[in-house]
Design an enzyme around this catalytic site. Structure first.
Site, short mmCIF file in Angstrom:
data_model
loop_
_atom_site.label_atom_id
_atom_site.label_comp_id
_atom_site.label_asym_id
_atom_site.label_seq_id
_atom_site.Cartn_x
_atom_site.Cartn_y
_atom_site.Cartn_z
N HIS A 1 0.80 -1.11 -0.19
CA HIS A 1 0.03 0.06 0.03
C HIS A 1 0.96 1.31 0.07
O HIS A 1 1.90 1.38 0.63
CB HIS A 1 -0.89 -0.14 1.27
N ASP B 1 -7.75 -5.37 0.17
CA ASP B 1 -8.51 -6.37 -1.10
C ASP B 1 -8.02 -7.68 -0.91
O ASP B 1 -8.35 -8.52 -1.51
CB ASP B 1 -7.63 -5.70 -2.41
C1 SDX Z 1 -6.26 0.03 -2.87
O1 SDX Z 1 -4.35 4.43 -1.94
C2 SDX Z 1 -5.38 3.84 -1.28
O2 SDX Z 1 -5.78 4.16 -0.28
C3 SDX Z 1 -5.87 2.73 -2.06
C4 SDX Z 1 -7.02 1.68 -1.30
C5 SDX Z 1 -8.28 2.47 -1.07
O3 SDX Z 1 -9.17 2.11 -0.14
O4 SDX Z 1 -8.66 3.38 -1.89
O5 SDX Z 1 -6.56 1.30 -0.10
C6 SDX Z 1 -7.45 0.60 -1.99
O6 SDX Z 1 -6.11 0.32 -3.94
C7 SDX Z 1 -5.35 -1.02 -1.95
C8 SDX Z 1 -4.28 -1.46 -2.70
C9 SDX Z 1 -4.62 -2.60 -3.74
N1 SDX Z 1 -3.47 -2.99 -4.68
C10 SDX Z 1 -3.03 -4.15 -4.47
O7 SDX Z 1 -3.08 -5.00 -3.74
C11 SDX Z 1 -1.93 -4.52 -5.61
C12 SDX Z 1 -0.66 -4.85 -5.28
N2 SDX Z 1 0.23 -3.88 -4.68
C13 SDX Z 1 0.88 -3.08 -5.49
O8 SDX Z 1 0.62 -2.93 -6.83
C14 SDX Z 1 1.65 -1.79 -4.70
O9 SDX Z 1 1.76 -2.22 -3.49
C15 SDX Z 1 0.53 -0.64 -4.57
C16 SDX Z 1 0.33 -0.13 -5.80
C17 SDX Z 1 -0.68 -0.93 -3.72
C18 SDX Z 1 1.59 0.48 -3.90
O10 SDX Z 1 2.72 0.48 -4.69
P1 SDX Z 1 3.44 1.93 -4.30
O11 SDX Z 1 3.29 2.61 -3.26
O12 SDX Z 1 3.77 2.65 -5.62
O13 SDX Z 1 4.93 1.06 -4.16
P2 SDX Z 1 5.84 0.43 -5.04
O14 SDX Z 1 5.28 -0.23 -6.15
O15 SDX Z 1 6.79 1.38 -5.23
O16 SDX Z 1 6.67 -0.70 -4.25
C19 SDX Z 1 7.58 -0.46 -3.35
C20 SDX Z 1 8.30 -1.72 -3.51
C21 SDX Z 1 8.68 -2.26 -4.93
O17 SDX Z 1 9.86 -3.00 -4.96
P3 SDX Z 1 11.36 -2.47 -5.11
O18 SDX Z 1 11.42 -1.41 -6.49
O19 SDX Z 1 11.83 -1.60 -4.20
O20 SDX Z 1 12.33 -3.54 -5.14
O21 SDX Z 1 7.46 -2.82 -3.08
C22 SDX Z 1 7.41 -3.74 -4.18
C23 SDX Z 1 7.68 -3.16 -5.54
O22 SDX Z 1 8.05 -4.04 -6.61
N3 SDX Z 1 5.89 -4.09 -4.04
C24 SDX Z 1 5.31 -5.35 -4.36
C25 SDX Z 1 3.93 -5.46 -4.13
N4 SDX Z 1 3.82 -3.93 -3.79
C26 SDX Z 1 4.91 -3.40 -3.76
N5 SDX Z 1 6.18 -6.49 -4.56
C27 SDX Z 1 5.33 -7.72 -4.80
N6 SDX Z 1 3.74 -7.63 -4.47
C28 SDX Z 1 3.19 -6.55 -4.17
N7 SDX Z 1 2.01 -6.34 -4.02
#
Ligand code: SDX
Length: 436
Positions: free
Chosen positions: A313, A371
């Site tokens: 998140h 989720d």
């Molecule tokens: C919702 O914003 C809100 O409040 C949203 C929400 C709401 O109520 O409105 O809470 C609802 O959308 C919840 C989030 C649902 N999405 C997911 O579950 C999809 C999976 N999650 C990721 O796509 C990610 O965690 C995000 C999009 C939610 C957040 O991404 P960020 O903040 O942009 O973080 P990032 O992508 O830069 O990740 C940081 C690191 C990265 O690794 P490095 O580049 O540092 O090596 O964490 C890794 C990412 O690759 N990472 C994950 C991951 N989420 C982040 N690796 C594996 N699995 C994951 N789910």
């Protein structure tokens, strides 16, 4: 918000004049540096794609402390809301700023119940879709189409219009989502029933048929009501920011909410509940718990695009409090429905345990979000996976409206118009085609 007596001084190593920027304090949470005059004073923009360090507005609606894993709706902790309120109480709280007393509660429930029907013409929009159209494609169309029917409530700058369009949207979303479902299964639409609760009415429109009486299961009714409550609002997330930016042009509330529906569809946002359930089913098909190790290896592999859906998140760097409550609801519903051995729920809890002991996730502060478990509950209730994000949109409509109305009621609001860092071609002349 109140001015802080601390100033931020911005200085440049090239000897350009430094400037002082005011800081503002909120009631809780990080202070902000007011950069509204930065461009005028320095000719420079800030640069923050993805808005990792940008407060787009001031708000009194929802507060999140990502480090603590805290979520407050108008100051009330989500745990207490989930324990003591229902979704319509939560709608009243988000829209008007406080929980209703008995009279207000009764009036609000009646007001919403009396706006649950949609214009009979709405059903003809669905006929244009294939029966297997994704429900979010249908919802994006239907919500936008509502603006064609309510010309008496499309002036967003008119407080009465804002009030009636808020009620219409909250009341009609369940009807539209149920219509999208009935259309996909080829069954007749069920009209709303004003003698049922908000969640009960949705269940009835989803699963009843004209051929026989249908009794709403109170356990499912309570679980769905909690799912709606947990998804009601969440500060300036992507879809809420979309609604604010869209609404800032003065467009009508139905069009602004339709923009929120479209944004929520994405798998990085509201589409994650559908993606998380599909992920669990894929792991199950590959062999279940003993294949979790292989899956986690894929997730950690930089060359793969596989993510652990329902994890991570932008704001929560601790357990999403909604995920805890959703896991509880999962357990309650599955036990009550005699599904406590549901393999997907067991797989989800095993996957969570393994992830939370794995340094890749721990070091990146990746925890389950709202989720991760919501799909398991919805599947147990009988909601098809393709409809999960439409249910999320149904619940988030009140948050989108509350945030939109807060922005529009702020006399200082302007149309949102971000700038850019331009890295493209400098001015150049067109060369005649014969010479290209
Ligand atoms: C919702 O914003 C809100 O409040 C949203 C929400 C709401 O109520 O409105 O809470 C609802 O959308 C919840 C989030 C649902 N999405 C997911 O579950 C999809 C999976 N999650 C990721 O796509 C990610 O965690 C995000 C999009 C939610 C957040 O991404 P960020 O903040 O942009 O973080 P990032 O992508 O830069 O990740 C940081 C690191 C990265 O690794 P490095 O580049 O540092 O090596 O964490 C890794 C990412 O690759 N990472 C994950 C991951 N989420 C982040 N690796 C594996 N699995 C994951 N789910």
């Amino acid at each position: 918000m109140s001015p802080s007596d601390v100033k931020a001084t911005l200085s440049f190593s090239d000897g350009s004049p430094s400037i002082d920027l005011p800081l503002y304090k909120g009631s809780i949470g990080p202070d902000v540096i007011d950069i509204r005059k930065l461009y005028a004073q320095t000719g420079k923009f800030t640069y923050d794609p993805g808005f990792l360090s940008t407060a787009s507005c001031n708000s009194t609606i929802t507060y999140i402390d990502g480090d603590k894993g805290e979520l407050l709706y108008r100051g009330y902790p989500i745990e207490q809301i989930a324990q003591s309120c229902d979704f319509l109480d939560t709608c009243h709280l988000l829209l008007y700023g406080d929980l209703p007393n008995l009279t207000q509660r009764d009036d609000f429930h009646k007001l919403v119940a009396n706006h649950t029907m949609v214009n009979e013409q709405m059903q003809f929009f669905l006929r244009g879709f294939r029966r297997d159209a994704h429900p979010m494609a249908i919802m994006t169309g239907l919500v936008g189409a509502l603006s064609a029917f309510y010309h008496d409530s499309t002036d967003i700058n008119n407080p009465q219009h804002r009030e009636i369009s808020a009620i219409r949207l909250i009341a009609k979303m369940p009807t539209l989502v149920a219509m999208a479902y009935k259309y996909s299964v080829g069954q007749p639409y069920m009209y709303p029933r004003n003698n049922l609760s908000y969640a009960g009415n949705f269940i009835h429109m989803m699963f009843a048929t004209p051929c026989e009486d249908y009794t709403v299961n109170p356990i499912i009714e309570r679980a769905l009501d909690r799912i709606f409550m947990l998804h009601a609002d969440h500060e300036q997330n992507a879809s809420t920011s979309t609604v604010r930016l869209c609404g800032s042009s003065g467009t009508n509330p139905f069009a602004a909410i339709a923009a929120g529906v479209a944004c929520l569809w994405g798998p990085a946002h509201g589409g994650a509940n559908e993606a998380a359930l599909n992920m669990l089913e894929d792991i199950q098909k590959m062999g279940g718990a003993e294949r979790i190790g292989d899956f986690i290896r894929q997730v950690k592999d930089k060359n793969s695009t596989v993510k652990l859906m329902g994890f991570g998140h932008r704001v929560y760097k601790n357990y999403d409090p909604r995920a805890k409550l959703m896991r509880e609801t999962c357990h309650e519903v599955l036990t009550a429905l005699g599904l406590h051995d549901d393999p997907l729920f067991k797989l989800a809890m095993t996957l969570e345990k393994i992830a939370l002991e794995d340094d890749y996730f721990v070091s990146r502060k990746l925890y389950p979000n709202v989720d991760f478990y919501s799909g398991i509950v919805q599947r147990a209730i009988g909601i098809p996976v393709g409809l999960f994000t439409a249910v999320f949109a149904l619940a988030r409509t009140v948050g989108w409206i509350a945030q939109l109305n807060e922005m529009i009621s702020d006399p200082e609001y302007k149309i949102g118009r971000p700038r850019q860092l331009f890295v493209g071609a400098k001015a150049r002349d067109v060369v005649p085609i014969a010479l290209r």
